[in-house]
Design a protein around this motif. Structure first.
Motif, PDB file in Angstrom:
ATOM      1  N   GLN A   1       2.360  -9.616  14.862  1.00  0.00           N
ATOM      2  CA  GLN A   1       2.816  -8.234  14.801  1.00  0.00           C
ATOM      3  C   GLN A   1       4.457  -8.374  14.716  1.00  0.00           C
ATOM      4  N   ALA A   2       5.373  -7.452  14.470  1.00  0.00           N
ATOM      5  CA  ALA A   2       6.712  -7.486  14.141  1.00  0.00           C
ATOM      6  C   ALA A   2       7.039  -6.087  13.933  1.00  0.00           C
ATOM      7  N   ASN A   3       8.499  -6.139  14.216  1.00  0.00           N
ATOM      8  CA  ASN A   3       9.087  -4.875  13.931  1.00  0.00           C
ATOM      9  C   ASN A   3       9.952  -5.181  12.588  1.00  0.00           C
ATOM     10  N   SER A   4       9.121  -4.909  11.474  1.00  0.00           N
ATOM     11  CA  SER A   4       9.492  -5.201  10.292  1.00  0.00           C
ATOM     12  C   SER A   4       8.565  -4.262   9.272  1.00  0.00           C
ATOM     13  N   THR A   5       8.802  -4.382   7.891  1.00  0.00           N
ATOM     14  CA  THR A   5       8.083  -3.764   7.213  1.00  0.00           C
ATOM     15  C   THR A   5       7.066  -4.789   6.464  1.00  0.00           C
ATOM     16  N   THR A   6       7.265  -6.012   6.701  1.00  0.00           N
ATOM     17  CA  THR A   6       6.313  -7.125   6.105  1.00  0.00           C
ATOM     18  C   THR A   6       6.096  -8.038   7.459  1.00  0.00           C
ATOM     19  N   VAL A   7       4.719  -8.394   7.624  1.00  0.00           N
ATOM     20  CA  VAL A   7       4.371  -9.194   8.602  1.00  0.00           C
ATOM     21  C   VAL A   7       3.285 -10.377   7.938  1.00  0.00           C
ATOM     22  N   THR A   8       3.334 -11.608   8.442  1.00  0.00           N
ATOM     23  CA  THR A   8       2.572 -12.554   7.845  1.00  0.00           C
ATOM     24  C   THR A   8       1.538 -13.257   9.140  1.00  0.00           C
TER      25      THR A   8
ATOM     26  N   ILE B   1      -0.979  -6.404  -0.081  1.00  0.00           N
ATOM     27  CA  ILE B   1      -1.293  -7.654   0.642  1.00  0.00           C
ATOM     28  C   ILE B   1      -1.308  -8.817  -0.115  1.00  0.00           C
ATOM     29  N   THR B   2      -1.070  -9.844   0.393  1.00  0.00           N
ATOM     30  CA  THR B   2      -1.100 -11.325  -0.435  1.00  0.00           C
ATOM     31  C   THR B   2      -1.683 -12.275   0.215  1.00  0.00           C
ATOM     32  N   LEU B   3      -2.645 -12.939  -0.292  1.00  0.00           N
ATOM     33  CA  LEU B   3      -2.960 -14.222   0.144  1.00  0.00           C
ATOM     34  C   LEU B   3      -2.419 -15.473  -0.339  1.00  0.00           C
ATOM     35  N   GLY B   4      -1.477 -16.336   0.522  1.00  0.00           N
ATOM     36  CA  GLY B   4      -0.806 -17.391  -0.068  1.00  0.00           C
ATOM     37  C   GLY B   4       0.063 -17.216  -1.247  1.00  0.00           C
TER      38      GLY B   4
ATOM     39  N   GLN C   1      -6.159 -21.336   1.546  1.00  0.00           N
ATOM     40  CA  GLN C   1      -4.808 -20.586   1.837  1.00  0.00           C
ATOM     41  C   GLN C   1      -5.062 -20.274   3.287  1.00  0.00           C
ATOM     42  N   THR C   2      -3.598 -20.011   3.916  1.00  0.00           N
ATOM     43  CA  THR C   2      -3.718 -19.596   5.277  1.00  0.00           C
ATOM     44  C   THR C   2      -2.847 -18.522   5.440  1.00  0.00           C
ATOM     45  N   ALA C   3      -1.891 -18.031   4.540  1.00  0.00           N
ATOM     46  CA  ALA C   3      -0.976 -16.989   5.153  1.00  0.00           C
ATOM     47  C   ALA C   3      -1.338 -15.763   4.230  1.00  0.00           C
ATOM     48  N   VAL C   4      -1.456 -14.476   5.270  1.00  0.00           N
ATOM     49  CA  VAL C   4      -1.827 -13.400   4.711  1.00  0.00           C
ATOM     50  C   VAL C   4      -0.493 -12.387   5.097  1.00  0.00           C
ATOM     51  N   ALA C   5       0.071 -11.889   3.991  1.00  0.00           N
ATOM     52  CA  ALA C   5       1.310 -11.122   4.216  1.00  0.00           C
ATOM     53  C   ALA C   5       0.919  -9.714   3.956  1.00  0.00           C
TER      54      ALA C   5
ATOM     55  N   VAL D   1      -1.003  -6.772  12.340  1.00  0.00           N
ATOM     56  CA  VAL D   1      -1.900  -7.120  11.464  1.00  0.00           C
ATOM     57  C   VAL D   1      -2.998  -7.958  12.114  1.00  0.00           C
ATOM     58  N   GLN D   2      -4.389  -7.845  11.939  1.00  0.00           N
ATOM     59  CA  GLN D   2      -5.384  -8.689  12.066  1.00  0.00           C
ATOM     60  C   GLN D   2      -6.064  -8.930  10.977  1.00  0.00           C
ATOM     61  N   VAL D   3      -6.262 -10.402  10.717  1.00  0.00           N
ATOM     62  CA  VAL D   3      -7.238 -11.087   9.781  1.00  0.00           C
ATOM     63  C   VAL D   3      -8.464 -11.551  10.168  1.00  0.00           C
ATOM     64  N   TYR D   4      -9.662 -11.278   9.426  1.00  0.00           N
ATOM     65  CA  TYR D   4     -10.635 -11.904   9.787  1.00  0.00           C
ATOM     66  C   TYR D   4     -11.481 -12.642   8.585  1.00  0.00           C
ATOM     67  N   GLU D   5     -11.810 -13.811   8.632  1.00  0.00           N
ATOM     68  CA  GLU D   5     -12.530 -14.370   7.623  1.00  0.00           C
ATOM     69  C   GLU D   5     -14.004 -14.565   7.892  1.00  0.00           C
TER      70      GLU D   5
END
Length: 104
Positions: free
Chosen positions: A12-19, A52-55, A84-88, A99-103
């Motif tokens: 989480q962040a105070n931003s418009t983009t979070v990874t 939303i991007t992956l890597g 890949q590990t980064a979801v932005a 942001v929560q990511v589940y694989e």
């Protein structure tokens, strides 16, 4: 074969983009589910998810659910790329993003 949760990450962040960074590389063909909650100070922010991007790549994400206030969303990439590990997640507006990511 039963559906199994492989891994999860959040940020989480105070931003418009979070990874959110997963602890291990994704496995090609698995399904990624991304939940996004957006707020602005003490109230939900009416916004949209811009990308939303992956890597760093767009992948095959599609929106499954968006609430009517524009504050929470569920997206999925049903056959993600491997290694890949980064979801932005980028939203059009808002100051607080979770942001929560589940694989699976």
């Amino acid at each position: 074969m039963p559906i199994a949760l492989v891994q999860t990450a959040q940020n989480q962040a105070n931003s418009t983009t979070v990874t959110a960074t997963l602890g291990s590389n994704t496995t090609a063909g698995n399904c990624l589910v991304v939940t996004v909650a957006v707020g602005s100070n003490s109230s939900p922010a009416g916004t949209t998810v811009s990308s939303i991007t992956l890597g760093g790549s767009a992948g095959n994400f599609s929106q499954l659910v968006a609430d009517s206030s524009g504050a929470s969303f569920i997206w999925a990439d049903p056959s993600c790329a491997g290694g890949q590990t980064a979801v932005a997640v980028t939203v059009a507006s808002g100051t607080q993003i979770l942001v929560q990511v589940y694989e699976f």
